[in-house]
Design a protein around this motif. Sequence first.
Motif, PDB file in Angstrom:
ATOM      1  N   TYR A  48      -0.615  31.964 -26.388  1.00 13.32           N
ATOM      2  CA  TYR A  48      -1.539  32.510 -25.401  1.00 13.32           C
ATOM      3  C   TYR A  48      -2.838  31.727 -25.326  1.00 13.32           C
ATOM      4  CZ  TYR A  48       1.710  36.389 -25.690  1.00 13.32           C
ATOM      5  OH  TYR A  48       2.855  37.141 -25.678  1.00 13.32           O
ATOM      6  N   GLY A  49      -3.282  31.539 -24.108  1.00 13.91           N
ATOM      7  CA  GLY A  49      -4.535  30.827 -23.860  1.00 13.91           C
ATOM      8  C   GLY A  49      -4.739  30.669 -22.370  1.00 13.91           C
ATOM      9  N   ALA A  50      -5.492  29.643 -21.984  1.00  9.59           N
ATOM     10  CA  ALA A  50      -5.718  29.393 -20.560  1.00  9.59           C
ATOM     11  C   ALA A  50      -4.395  29.167 -19.840  1.00  9.59           C
ATOM     12  CB  ALA A  50      -6.628  28.182 -20.386  1.00  9.59           C
ATOM     13  N   ARG A  51      -3.461  28.558 -20.535  1.00 10.15           N
ATOM     14  CA  ARG A  51      -2.099  28.384 -20.016  1.00 10.15           C
ATOM     15  C   ARG A  51      -1.146  29.047 -21.001  1.00 10.15           C
ATOM     16  NH1 ARG A  51       1.108  23.623 -17.709  1.00 10.15           N
ATOM     17  NH2 ARG A  51      -0.882  22.536 -17.479  1.00 10.15           N
ATOM     18  N   ASN A  52      -0.505  30.129 -20.575  1.00  8.75           N
ATOM     19  CA  ASN A  52       0.469  30.789 -21.437  1.00  8.75           C
ATOM     20  C   ASN A  52       1.735  29.952 -21.518  1.00  8.75           C
ATOM     21  OD1 ASN A  52      -1.262  32.925 -21.856  1.00  8.75           O
ATOM     22  ND2 ASN A  52      -0.351  34.227 -20.289  1.00  8.75           N
ATOM     23  N   ILE A  53       2.240  29.786 -22.723  1.00  8.68           N
ATOM     24  CA  ILE A  53       3.427  28.955 -22.946  1.00  8.68           C
ATOM     25  C   ILE A  53       4.543  29.830 -23.493  1.00  8.68           C
ATOM     26  CG2 ILE A  53       4.349  26.976 -24.207  1.00  8.68           C
ATOM     27  CD1 ILE A  53       1.533  25.843 -24.299  1.00  8.68           C
ATOM     28  N   ALA A  79      -9.404  36.626 -34.118  1.00  7.67           N
ATOM     29  CA  ALA A  79     -10.681  36.488 -33.407  1.00  7.67           C
ATOM     30  C   ALA A  79     -10.639  35.292 -32.462  1.00  7.67           C
ATOM     31  CB  ALA A  79     -11.818  36.334 -34.411  1.00  7.67           C
ATOM     32  N   ASP A  80      -9.985  34.225 -32.894  1.00  7.08           N
ATOM     33  CA  ASP A  80      -9.855  33.044 -32.042  1.00  7.08           C
ATOM     34  C   ASP A  80      -9.023  33.345 -30.808  1.00  7.08           C
ATOM     35  OD1 ASP A  80     -10.046  30.286 -31.273  1.00  7.08           O
ATOM     36  OD2 ASP A  80      -8.044  29.978 -32.099  1.00  7.08           O
ATOM     37  N   VAL A  81      -7.950  34.102 -30.998  1.00  3.42           N
ATOM     38  CA  VAL A  81      -7.124  34.493 -29.842  1.00  3.42           C
ATOM     39  C   VAL A  81      -7.938  35.379 -28.900  1.00  3.42           C
ATOM     40  CG1 VAL A  81      -5.076  35.774 -29.095  1.00  3.42           C
ATOM     41  CG2 VAL A  81      -4.971  34.299 -31.129  1.00  3.42           C
ATOM     42  N   MET A  82      -8.679  36.319 -29.463  1.00  4.40           N
ATOM     43  CA  MET A  82      -9.501  37.219 -28.656  1.00  4.40           C
ATOM     44  C   MET A  82     -10.556  36.444 -27.861  1.00  4.40           C
ATOM     45  SD  MET A  82     -11.733  40.509 -29.957  1.00  4.40           S
ATOM     46  CE  MET A  82     -10.329  41.104 -30.875  1.00  4.40           C
ATOM     47  N   SER A  83     -11.072  35.377 -28.444  1.00 10.59           N
ATOM     48  CA  SER A  83     -12.134  34.613 -27.786  1.00 10.59           C
ATOM     49  C   SER A  83     -11.674  33.995 -26.468  1.00 10.59           C
ATOM     50  CB  SER A  83     -12.632  33.504 -28.718  1.00 10.59           C
ATOM     51  OG  SER A  83     -11.662  32.471 -28.860  1.00 10.59           O
ATOM     52  N   ARG A  84     -10.378  33.858 -26.297  1.00  7.69           N
ATOM     53  CA  ARG A  84      -9.852  33.242 -25.079  1.00  7.69           C
ATOM     54  C   ARG A  84      -9.776  34.211 -23.909  1.00  7.69           C
ATOM     55  NH1 ARG A  84      -4.699  30.414 -28.260  1.00  7.69           N
ATOM     56  NH2 ARG A  84      -5.928  29.917 -30.127  1.00  7.69           N
ATOM     57  N   PHE A  85      -9.919  35.510 -24.201  1.00  4.20           N
ATOM     58  CA  PHE A  85      -9.712  36.506 -23.158  1.00  4.20           C
ATOM     59  C   PHE A  85     -10.938  37.368 -22.860  1.00  4.20           C
ATOM     60  CE2 PHE A  85      -5.569  35.692 -25.119  1.00  4.20           C
ATOM     61  CZ  PHE A  85      -4.833  35.333 -24.003  1.00  4.20           C
ATOM     62  N   LEU A  86     -11.965  37.296 -23.704  1.00  7.80           N
ATOM     63  CA  LEU A  86     -13.147  38.140 -23.477  1.00  7.80           C
ATOM     64  C   LEU A  86     -13.862  37.793 -22.182  1.00  7.80           C
ATOM     65  CD1 LEU A  86     -14.855  38.514 -26.982  1.00  7.80           C
ATOM     66  CD2 LEU A  86     -13.591  40.225 -25.692  1.00  7.80           C
ATOM     67  N   ASN A  87     -13.872  36.528 -21.831  1.00 13.72           N
ATOM     68  CA  ASN A  87     -14.568  36.079 -20.622  1.00 13.72           C
ATOM     69  C   ASN A  87     -13.665  35.174 -19.806  1.00 13.72           C
ATOM     70  OD1 ASN A  87     -16.759  35.832 -18.840  1.00 13.72           O
ATOM     71  ND2 ASN A  87     -17.500  33.983 -19.871  1.00 13.72           N
ATOM     72  N   ASP A  88     -12.426  35.600 -19.666  1.00 13.40           N
ATOM     73  CA  ASP A  88     -11.425  34.833 -18.944  1.00 13.40           C
ATOM     74  C   ASP A  88     -11.918  34.488 -17.524  1.00 13.40           C
ATOM     75  OD1 ASP A  88      -8.630  33.832 -18.959  1.00 13.40           O
ATOM     76  OD2 ASP A  88      -8.412  35.245 -17.294  1.00 13.40           O
ATOM     77  N   PRO A  89     -11.767  33.247 -17.049  1.00 14.87           N
ATOM     78  CA  PRO A  89     -10.997  32.136 -17.613  1.00 14.87           C
ATOM     79  C   PRO A  89     -11.770  31.235 -18.565  1.00 14.87           C
ATOM     80  CG  PRO A  89     -11.777  31.513 -15.454  1.00 14.87           C
ATOM     81  CD  PRO A  89     -12.275  32.929 -15.692  1.00 14.87           C
ATOM     82  N   PHE A  90     -13.003  31.611 -18.927  1.00 17.94           N
ATOM     83  CA  PHE A  90     -13.791  30.794 -19.857  1.00 17.94           C
ATOM     84  C   PHE A  90     -13.594  31.307 -21.279  1.00 17.94           C
ATOM     85  CE2 PHE A  90     -16.038  31.048 -15.769  1.00 17.94           C
ATOM     86  CZ  PHE A  90     -16.021  29.713 -15.413  1.00 17.94           C
ATOM     87  N   GLU A  91     -13.751  30.395 -22.228  1.00 21.22           N
ATOM     88  CA  GLU A  91     -13.625  30.777 -23.629  1.00 21.22           C
ATOM     89  C   GLU A  91     -14.967  31.205 -24.199  1.00 21.22           C
ATOM     90  OE1 GLU A  91     -11.640  28.580 -26.526  1.00 21.22           O
ATOM     91  OE2 GLU A  91      -9.875  28.135 -25.309  1.00 21.22           O
ATOM     92  N   THR A  92     -14.935  32.257 -24.983  1.00 22.37           N
ATOM     93  CA  THR A  92     -16.121  32.707 -25.714  1.00 22.37           C
ATOM     94  C   THR A  92     -16.103  32.049 -27.084  1.00 22.37           C
ATOM     95  OG1 THR A  92     -16.035  34.854 -24.595  1.00 22.37           O
ATOM     96  CG2 THR A  92     -17.347  34.720 -26.615  1.00 22.37           C
ATOM     97  N   PRO A  93     -17.221  31.475 -27.560  1.00 22.38           N
ATOM     98  CA  PRO A  93     -17.234  30.900 -28.916  1.00 22.38           C
ATOM     99  C   PRO A  93     -16.765  31.915 -29.951  1.00 22.38           C
ATOM    100  CG  PRO A  93     -19.228  30.303 -27.730  1.00 22.38           C
ATOM    101  CD  PRO A  93     -18.501  31.301 -26.862  1.00 22.38           C
ATOM    102  N   VAL A  94     -15.943  31.465 -30.864  1.00 24.79           N
ATOM    103  CA  VAL A  94     -15.363  32.392 -31.841  1.00 24.79           C
ATOM    104  C   VAL A  94     -16.450  33.031 -32.699  1.00 24.79           C
ATOM    105  CG1 VAL A  94     -15.001  30.663 -33.663  1.00 24.79           C
ATOM    106  CG2 VAL A  94     -13.473  32.638 -33.504  1.00 24.79           C
ATOM    107  N   GLY A  95     -17.580  32.349 -32.874  1.00 25.62           N
ATOM    108  CA  GLY A  95     -18.679  32.936 -33.627  1.00 25.62           C
ATOM    109  C   GLY A  95     -19.227  34.191 -32.980  1.00 25.62           C
ATOM    110  N   VAL A  96     -19.183  34.235 -31.657  1.00 23.15           N
ATOM    111  CA  VAL A  96     -19.647  35.421 -30.940  1.00 23.15           C
ATOM    112  C   VAL A  96     -18.704  36.592 -31.203  1.00 23.15           C
ATOM    113  CG1 VAL A  96     -20.064  36.406 -28.645  1.00 23.15           C
ATOM    114  CG2 VAL A  96     -20.773  34.051 -29.149  1.00 23.15           C
ATOM    115  N   VAL A  97     -17.407  36.312 -31.201  1.00 26.90           N
ATOM    116  CA  VAL A  97     -16.425  37.367 -31.476  1.00 26.90           C
ATOM    117  C   VAL A  97     -16.615  37.910 -32.891  1.00 26.90           C
ATOM    118  CG1 VAL A  97     -13.968  37.920 -31.613  1.00 26.90           C
ATOM    119  CG2 VAL A  97     -14.785  36.306 -29.886  1.00 26.90           C
ATOM    120  N   CYS A  98     -16.810  37.023 -33.850  1.00 31.85           N
ATOM    121  CA  CYS A  98     -17.050  37.467 -35.235  1.00 31.85           C
ATOM    122  C   CYS A  98     -18.324  38.301 -35.328  1.00 31.85           C
ATOM    123  CB  CYS A  98     -17.149  36.263 -36.164  1.00 31.85           C
ATOM    124  SG  CYS A  98     -15.595  35.358 -36.379  1.00 31.85           S
ATOM    125  N   ALA A  99     -19.345  37.917 -34.552  1.00 32.05           N
ATOM    126  CA  ALA A  99     -20.607  38.657 -34.573  1.00 32.05           C
ATOM    127  C   ALA A  99     -20.448  40.060 -34.002  1.00 32.05           C
ATOM    128  CB  ALA A  99     -21.677  37.893 -33.796  1.00 32.05           C
TER     129      ALA A  99
END
Length: 335
Positions: free
Chosen positions: A29-34, A295-315
């Motif tokens: 999962y990401g910007a392009r689902n495979i 958290a890294d996976v979550m970072s790809r969907f919080l502000n779709d289609p842009f990625e949120t820095p994983v540090g923000v998700v951890c915070a």
Amino acid sequence: MRRNFPLPALILGLSPIAIAIVILTSILYGARNIEAHVVWEAFVHFDAGNVNHQIVMHSRLPRAIGAILIGAFLAMSGALMQGMTRNYLASPSIMGVTDGSAFVITLCMILLPDATSLDMIAFSLIGSALGTGMVFGMASLVPNGMSPVRMAIIGTVIGTFLSSTSAALASYFQVSQNVSFWYNARLHQIDPSMIKVAVPFAIVGIVTALLISRSITVLSLGDETAISLGQRTTLIKAVATAAVVILTGISVALAGKIGFVGLIIPHVARFLVGLDYRWIVPCSGVLGAVFLGLADVMSRFLNDPFETPVGVVCALFGVPFFLYLIRTRGGKKHA
């Protein structure tokens, strides 16, 4: 309170399955689902001309492995720090360890613009040691400086000083764009070659952490108790600090500063498996790996289609947890 044996054993026993699921999820999962069959084909019949295969092998797989490793390293570092200092707020990000690494990496970018992966890891380890030494040195000079809240304040002040100095140097020497990677951790830019170089250091750090974990259990009872039980407290703290420096230094070199993993996960592990650091340290590694991977996976969907820095998700998880600890524990050291 002592927990029964099966739960920590269950956590460690199921860890390969949990980590495999996190890695697979990260790849799919990401910007392009495979699709899963494409991922399988990329592993068994790699086609350099297939864009999806390139994404799987050269982007998402290194990213997933990096997240797993960094999560484990930071969580184990946090567990060691909390145990040897009896400080429930201790973690690499709060105690200035990660800021020290990023600061020296900034110097490396300025002085050695063509530095190799090994150079970057070496400078990061030096920075970890610098940040640790500054915080503990300052805490030893301040009245009651080793109390949890005061150490957190000292760590925050020194970390802010190091990061501000780094920003000023990066701006003056015009390397801000290069340095920004280490201050805004982005796992998608992780260098696969650096992961390979980091493996020997990681093995040393992990083995040291596991070997010292029994002594950390005794040390967590307090210096006087540990000494009365025959522990060489100074040596144990030195070895534990070396393990923290290695594991944190590698983490920052791989993907930059990532906060709160080393704060949250050891508390979760301690709640699940009890007070024995022979279980807390390895279980923290497993839980930290899974946490940062998700958290890294979550970072790809919080502000779709842009990625949120994983540090923000951890915070998002870490800041409320930090405030909860301050509110419920006050300035007390953990038992």
